[in-house]
Design a protein around this motif. Structure first.
Motif, short mmCIF file in Angstrom:
data_model
loop_
_atom_site.label_atom_id
_atom_site.label_comp_id
_atom_site.label_asym_id
_atom_site.label_seq_id
_atom_site.Cartn_x
_atom_site.Cartn_y
_atom_site.Cartn_z
N ALA A 242 0.82 -1.21 0.00
CA ALA A 242 0.00 0.00 0.00
C ALA A 242 0.85 1.26 0.00
O ALA A 242 0.58 2.21 -0.74
N ALA A 243 1.91 1.27 0.82
CA ALA A 243 2.73 2.48 0.94
C ALA A 243 3.40 2.78 -0.40
O ALA A 243 3.43 3.94 -0.85
N ARG A 244 3.93 1.73 -1.06
CA ARG A 244 4.59 1.96 -2.34
C ARG A 244 3.60 2.44 -3.38
O ARG A 244 3.91 3.29 -4.21
N THR A 245 2.36 1.87 -3.37
CA THR A 245 1.35 2.31 -4.32
C THR A 245 1.04 3.80 -4.14
O THR A 245 0.96 4.54 -5.11
N LEU A 246 0.91 4.22 -2.88
CA LEU A 246 0.62 5.63 -2.62
C LEU A 246 1.73 6.52 -3.17
O LEU A 246 1.47 7.53 -3.83
N GLY A 247 2.97 6.10 -2.92
CA GLY A 247 4.10 6.87 -3.44
C GLY A 247 4.06 6.97 -4.95
O GLY A 247 4.25 8.06 -5.51
N PHE A 248 3.76 5.85 -5.61
CA PHE A 248 3.72 5.86 -7.06
C PHE A 248 2.58 6.73 -7.57
O PHE A 248 2.74 7.46 -8.56
N LEU B 248 11.54 6.17 -14.55
CA LEU B 248 10.17 5.62 -14.47
C LEU B 248 10.21 4.11 -14.31
O LEU B 248 9.49 3.54 -13.49
N GLU B 249 11.11 3.47 -15.07
CA GLU B 249 11.18 2.01 -15.02
C GLU B 249 11.59 1.55 -13.62
O GLU B 249 11.06 0.57 -13.09
N ARG B 250 12.55 2.29 -13.01
CA ARG B 250 12.99 1.92 -11.66
C ARG B 250 11.83 2.03 -10.68
O ARG B 250 11.64 1.19 -9.80
N ARG B 251 11.04 3.10 -10.83
CA ARG B 251 9.91 3.28 -9.91
C ARG B 251 8.87 2.18 -10.08
O ARG B 251 8.36 1.64 -9.09
N VAL B 252 8.57 1.83 -11.34
CA VAL B 252 7.60 0.76 -11.58
C VAL B 252 8.13 -0.55 -11.03
O VAL B 252 7.41 -1.33 -10.40
N GLY B 253 9.45 -0.79 -11.24
CA GLY B 253 10.04 -2.02 -10.74
C GLY B 253 9.97 -2.11 -9.23
O GLY B 253 9.65 -3.15 -8.66
N ARG B 254 10.25 -0.98 -8.56
CA ARG B 254 10.21 -0.97 -7.10
C ARG B 254 8.79 -1.25 -6.60
O ARG B 254 8.59 -1.90 -5.59
N LEU B 255 7.80 -0.75 -7.37
CA LEU B 255 6.40 -0.97 -6.99
C LEU B 255 6.09 -2.46 -6.95
O LEU B 255 5.35 -2.92 -6.09
N PHE B 256 6.66 -3.22 -7.88
CA PHE B 256 6.40 -4.65 -7.92
C PHE B 256 7.53 -5.46 -7.29
O PHE B 256 7.66 -6.64 -7.56
N GLY B 257 8.34 -4.82 -6.45
CA GLY B 257 9.38 -5.54 -5.73
C GLY B 257 10.49 -6.05 -6.61
O GLY B 257 11.05 -7.11 -6.39
N GLU B 258 10.81 -5.28 -7.65
CA GLU B 258 11.88 -5.71 -8.56
C GLU B 258 12.93 -4.60 -8.56
O GLU B 258 12.65 -3.49 -9.00
N GLU B 259 14.10 -4.88 -8.00
CA GLU B 259 15.12 -3.83 -7.90
C GLU B 259 15.96 -3.79 -9.16
O GLU B 259 16.56 -4.79 -9.56
#
Lengths: 162, 96, 100, 87
Positions: free
Chosen positions: A51-57, A142-153
């Motif tokens: 939830a927290a990551r979604t809010l940030g995104f 943008l790609e890094r942010r999307v990746g972080r949202l789905f737990g992919e570093e």
């Protein structure tokens, strides 16, 4: 566990559609079950973002869409439009299918860029209103942010400009 | 104030609706006519909403513009294909 | 308080209408298909988002407010996906009836 | 407040009418479809504004159908060409 979350999500959706009306669940329960089943058929297993990551995104996304709108408006409203359109290619590194879809859709809402084609499963052709700029750093962010949202570093170096 | 605004709103709505209908009818290219028909359906749904009939607007948008538009698009495509197979002279949609 | 809310709402709806007008202008003015897609996706999504943000405080119940947000999300999703589809078919030239 | 919403709806309908130019002149079906999409998105905003001006929340459901419809018509248009016709 994921099934329960999906069921809950579709129940919430039904609640939004019909409001607080107990009679509507006569159609609602079958629809929710059908939707959950169909969703499972269409979308493979994909990690659910927190939830927290979604809010940030979402905050990042809102800021970017305002920037994108203002950017496109300022280009159109000049008497001589300030555009030099063209294509650039970007190599995508995300692996998760949902993350890839979200990335490709978000590119179109980012300032000045529009995802146009996906070749060989990883090369995105991006159309830009101003192709003289190098788009790769912004897309990599943008790609890094999307990746972080789905737990992919994704590592910061060698973003794939072709 | 509101009455005058609504009158203006109605005038724009009706003029464009009639214009769209005429444009769709006289269009020589079938697919263009279908596109204009979809736009006409959306516009008519707006008119129903303005007349405070949301249920009719719902039906018009879903059936008139959505389903009808998609089906007519497929039909126009098939007509154009048949016309080009026949030499592209006889049917009016056949720009080959 | 009421006045403040009304002013904010007015500003948001006005800005939304402005972005819709810009999107239309871009659709008419820009030179080719891909550029027009830019105007369509970005300006319109922002315009609709601003209008909805202006309407939100006046929603009678929370379900209606959530429905408005859902409409915005749907429009963004279908707008981005639709523009990707149109651009892809136009780029590859294999759309059945896109370009001719 | 409802005057403001109605006035905004009038402005939006005028921009929709201007966007019809793209539907009429084309040049390609894709351009026409973009004009239709513009009408759909702006129409959603008009419907919502009218719904709040008339205090008819049911118009939000019509707006929801408009949103779904845009996706359907774009997908119907962007079918890939299948082998049988003109190579």
């Amino acid at each position: 566990m994921t099934i329960a979350w999906r069921l809950l999500g579709f129940c919430g959706l039904w609640l939004i559609f019909t409001g607080w009306n107990p009679g509507s669940w006569m159609i609602g329960v079958p629809s929710v079950l059908l939707a959950t089943w169909a969703y499972g058929q269409l979308v493979g297993d994909s990690r659910a973002p927190s939830a927290a990551r979604t809010l940030g995104f979402v905050l990042f996304f809102l800021r970017e869409s305002v920037r994108a709108g203002v950017d496109v408006a300022s280009r159109i409203l000049r008497p001589r439009m300030r555009i030099s359109p063209g294509f650039q290619t970007y190599r995508m590194r995300l692996a998760d299918p949902s993350a890839r879809v979200l990335f490709i859709d978000s590119i179109s809402l980012l300032p000045g860029t529009l995802s146009a084609d996906l070749v060989h499963r990883e090369e995105i052709r991006v159309h830009a209103l101003d192709a003289t700029l190098d788009l790769a750093p912004e897309l990599a962010d943008l790609e890094r942010r999307v990746g972080r949202l789905f737990g992919e570093e994704l590592t910061k170096e060698k973003h794939g400009h072709v | 104030m509101t009455a005058g605004l609504l009158l203006l709103f109605d005038l724009v709505l009706v003029t464009t609706l009639v214009g769209l209908a005429i444009a769709a009818l006289i269009s020589p290219d079938l697919r263009r006519a279908v596109m204009l028909f979809i736009a006409f359906g959306l516009w008519l749904a707006l008119v129903w909403a303005r007349l405070r009939a949301p249920d009719v607007a719902l039906a018009e948008a879903a059936i008139g513009a959505g389903l009808g538009g998609a089906l007519m698009l497929a039909a126009a495509r098939r007509a154009a294909r048949r016309a080009s197979a026949n030499g592209g002279i006889d049917a009016e949609g056949g720009e080959a | 308080m009421e006045i403040l809310l009304e002013t904010v709402s007015l500003l948001l709806v006005g800005a939304g209408a402005f972005f819709f007008a810009v999107g239309t202008l871009g659709l008419v003015r820009l030179p080719d298909l891909f550029c027009r897609l830019h105007a369509l996706t970005k300006a319109d999504n922002l315009g609709l988002g601003l209008v909805i943000a202006g309407l939100l405080p006046w929603a009678a119940d929370p379900f209606l407010a959530l429905k408005l947000v859902l409409i915005w999300l749907l429009v963004m999703l279908s707008g981005a996906t639709g523009s990707y589809l149109i651009a892809k078919r136009a780029l590859r030239g294999d759309g059945e009836d896109l370009l001719e | 407040m409802s005057e403001i919403f109605t006035a905004a709806a009038v402005v939006l309908v005028l921009t929709m009418a201007a966007g019809l130019v793209r539907v009429v002149v084309g040049p390609t079906p894709a351009d026409r479809m973009m004009g239709v999409q513009l009408i759909g998105t702006t129409g959603i905003a008009v419907l919502l504004l009218l719904g709040f001006a008339f205090e008819m929340p049911a118009l939000a459901d019509v707006a929801l159908v408009f949103a779904l419809l845009a996706a359907v018509s774009v997908t119907a248009l962007t079918r890939r060409r299948v082998g049988q016709d003109r190579s």
